[in-house]
Write a protein that holds these residues in place. Structure first.
Motif, PDB file in Angstrom:
ATOM      1  N   CYS A  32       0.837  -1.194   0.000  1.00 44.30           N
ATOM      2  CA  CYS A  32       0.000   0.000   0.000  1.00 44.30           C
ATOM      3  C   CYS A  32       0.876   1.250   0.000  1.00 44.30           C
ATOM      4  O   CYS A  32       1.563   1.529   0.991  1.00 44.30           O
ATOM      5  N   CYS A  35       0.314   3.950   2.739  1.00 51.17           N
ATOM      6  CA  CYS A  35       0.844   3.707   4.082  1.00 51.17           C
ATOM      7  C   CYS A  35       2.364   3.575   4.105  1.00 51.17           C
ATOM      8  O   CYS A  35       2.985   3.803   5.153  1.00 51.17           O
ATOM      9  N   TYR A  36       2.951   3.179   2.977  1.00 53.32           N
ATOM     10  CA  TYR A  36       4.384   2.928   2.930  1.00 53.32           C
ATOM     11  C   TYR A  36       5.007   3.683   1.775  1.00 53.32           C
ATOM     12  O   TYR A  36       4.488   3.674   0.651  1.00 53.32           O
ATOM     13  N   SER A  58       5.448  -2.140  12.059  1.00 52.36           N
ATOM     14  CA  SER A  58       4.402  -1.912  11.064  1.00 52.36           C
ATOM     15  C   SER A  58       4.133  -3.172  10.268  1.00 52.36           C
ATOM     16  O   SER A  58       2.983  -3.534  10.017  1.00 52.36           O
ATOM     17  N   VAL A  59       5.193  -3.856   9.871  1.00 51.75           N
ATOM     18  CA  VAL A  59       5.035  -5.110   9.135  1.00 51.75           C
ATOM     19  C   VAL A  59       4.411  -6.168  10.031  1.00 51.75           C
ATOM     20  O   VAL A  59       3.539  -6.932   9.602  1.00 51.75           O
ATOM     21  N   GLU A  62       0.555  -5.157  10.367  1.00 54.85           N
ATOM     22  CA  GLU A  62      -0.240  -4.755   9.202  1.00 54.85           C
ATOM     23  C   GLU A  62      -1.164  -5.864   8.699  1.00 54.85           C
ATOM     24  O   GLU A  62      -0.821  -7.047   8.737  1.00 54.85           O
ATOM     25  N   HIS A  66      -2.634  -5.308   2.700  1.00 63.23           N
ATOM     26  CA  HIS A  66      -1.765  -4.161   2.410  1.00 63.23           C
ATOM     27  C   HIS A  66      -0.515  -4.578   1.646  1.00 63.23           C
ATOM     28  O   HIS A  66       0.287  -3.725   1.272  1.00 63.23           O
ATOM     29  N   TRP A  67      -0.346  -5.879   1.431  1.00 60.62           N
ATOM     30  CA  TRP A  67       0.851  -6.378   0.757  1.00 60.62           C
ATOM     31  C   TRP A  67       0.458  -7.229  -0.450  1.00 60.62           C
ATOM     32  O   TRP A  67      -0.550  -7.926  -0.410  1.00 60.62           O
ATOM     33  N   TYR A  74       5.953 -11.806   5.468  1.00 65.20           N
ATOM     34  CA  TYR A  74       5.940 -12.099   6.903  1.00 65.20           C
ATOM     35  C   TYR A  74       6.933 -13.208   7.234  1.00 65.20           C
ATOM     36  O   TYR A  74       7.643 -13.132   8.246  1.00 65.20           O
ATOM     37  N   ARG A 100      -1.120 -13.146  13.047  1.00 61.64           N
ATOM     38  CA  ARG A 100      -0.468 -12.887  11.759  1.00 61.64           C
ATOM     39  C   ARG A 100       0.400 -14.087  11.331  1.00 61.64           C
ATOM     40  O   ARG A 100       0.458 -14.432  10.143  1.00 61.64           O
TER      41      ARG A 100
END
Length: 227
Positions: A32, A35-36, A58-59, A62, A66-67, A74, A100
């Motif tokens: 995104c 956001c980044y 953040s990672v 998130e 968003h990725w 991850y 996550r």
């Protein structure tokens, strides 16, 4: 004699080593751009050890959408995320990190990576039970390791078998948290409440040796169990 905290450091170093080939492999990161920044995405695409500490939380937190490839990112960032988490420097909800990891499918990763992470979880749990105060609350650590592995039983077994003053003081603190307004009866762990915990915790508490739980707390546990 190696201390629990030294075992944890060894396990964290082994986690880095298990992921080293992945961490150094060229990687394309899409995400995104609201956001980044481009610099953020470039840093995430480079060697994992070079990602700024302030970007790792953040990672870790998130949402997946968003990725472009959440699971791959991850997995690649797991050693950095986990090291900051267990040393109290991530400042992301423990249950969220566990959720996550589940979303990233960590239990399907290559065996050396899975085993390395499991080793960290075991060392982190034992290190927590042997130190009071610990880096994080015992309930936060229990949530992370149990939700990510999908089971409370092995972690509770370790706790029951750890007869240290620190472990018993952690138990007292945990009960203060769990017994508020009988919250333990319907307790679920994980950011998305993935793991039902209440009935299993109550049964476990009642199975502990006499004297592990104070009389007032034991009375409340029994009331919850039998009412």
């Amino acid at each position: 004699m190696t201390t629990p905290s030294q075992h944890l450091q060894t396990a964290l170093d082994a986690l880095d080593a298990a992921f080293a080939p992945l961490s150094e492999t060229p990687f394309t990161v899409g995400g995104c751009t609201s956001c980044y920044t481009g610099a953020d995405l470039e840093a995430l695409a480079g060697p994992v050890h070079g990602v700024p500490d302030e970007l790792v939380p953040s990672v870790a937190a998130e949402v997946a959408d968003h990725w472009d490839d959440f699971a791959a990112l991850y997995r690649r960032m797991t050693p950095r995320i986990v090291r900051l988490l267990v040393t109290g420097r991530l400042h992301v909800d423990h249950g969220l990190v566990a959720s996550r990891l589940l979303a990233a499918g960590w239990q399907d990763w290559p065996a050396p990576e899975r085993r390395a992470l499991e080793r960290v979880w075991g060392a982190w749990w034992r290190s927590t039970l042997h130190a009071y105060p610990a880096v994080d609350s015992v309930t936060a650590v229990l949530e992370a390791v149990s939700v990510s592995t999908g089971s409370l039983a092995p972690w509770l077994a370790v706790w029951a078998g750890t007869r240290t003053e620190a472990a018993d003081r952690h138990l007292d603190d945990a009960l203060d948290e769990w017994l508020v307004e009988w919250g333990i009866a319907d307790l679920r762990l994980g950011f998305y409440d993935e793991l039902p915990a209440g009935p299993e915790l109550v049964s476990w508490l009642l199975s502990l040796e006499a004297g592990r739980i104070g009389a007032a707390q034991l009375f409340e546990v029994e009331r919850i169990a039998y009412c």
